[in-house]
Design a protein around this motif. Structure first.
Motif, short mmCIF file in Angstrom:
data_model
loop_
_atom_site.label_atom_id
_atom_site.label_comp_id
_atom_site.label_asym_id
_atom_site.label_seq_id
_atom_site.Cartn_x
_atom_site.Cartn_y
_atom_site.Cartn_z
N ILE A 54 0.86 -1.19 0.00
CA ILE A 54 0.00 0.00 0.00
C ILE A 54 0.89 1.24 0.00
O ILE A 54 1.68 1.44 0.92
CB ILE A 54 -0.94 -0.01 1.22
N SER A 58 -2.39 5.95 -0.96
CA SER A 58 -3.50 5.07 -0.59
C SER A 58 -3.64 5.00 0.93
O SER A 58 -4.75 4.99 1.46
CB SER A 58 -3.30 3.67 -1.14
N LYS A 61 -5.74 7.55 2.59
CA LYS A 61 -7.19 7.43 2.35
C LYS A 61 -7.84 6.35 3.20
O LYS A 61 -9.06 6.27 3.29
CB LYS A 61 -7.45 7.12 0.87
N ILE A 71 -9.44 0.02 -1.33
CA ILE A 71 -8.02 0.06 -1.66
C ILE A 71 -7.45 -1.36 -1.71
O ILE A 71 -6.69 -1.69 -2.62
CB ILE A 71 -7.25 0.95 -0.64
N LYS A 75 -5.72 -3.07 -4.97
CA LYS A 75 -4.36 -3.61 -4.93
C LYS A 75 -4.34 -5.10 -5.31
O LYS A 75 -3.43 -5.54 -5.99
CB LYS A 75 -3.74 -3.43 -3.54
#
Length: 79
Positions: A54, A58, A61, A71, A75
């Motif tokens: 990550i 990201s 967030k 997210i 990913k």
């Protein structure tokens, strides 16, 4: 996915009642009372559990359960 996220978050959550009612709208800091240092630990644990990386953008967030799940899904799809 929320079922995989909950045990990771549970370790750091100070508000166990909010944890019992975990939903997409749950805010890690305001609802679960996870401090910012522990939020980094949550993200590191998520990376390990889902075998993803990550990025900082990201990470910033990932303040709610729904944002985190979105997210993680992105990913995983990009792997």
């Amino acid at each position: 996915m929320i079922n995989r996220l909950k045990p990771i978050v549970a370790v750091y959550a100070q508000n166990k009642e909010a944890l019992d009612h975990l939903s997409g709208e749950t805010d890690f800091i305001n609802d679960l009372k996870i401090n910012s240092a522990n939020l980094v630990d949550v993200i590191l644990d998520v990376e390990e559990a889902f075998d993803i990386e990550i990025d900082n953008q990201s990470m910033e967030k990932m303040l709610t359960v729904q944002a985190s799940m979105d997210i993680i899904k992105d990913k995983l799809a990009a792997k």
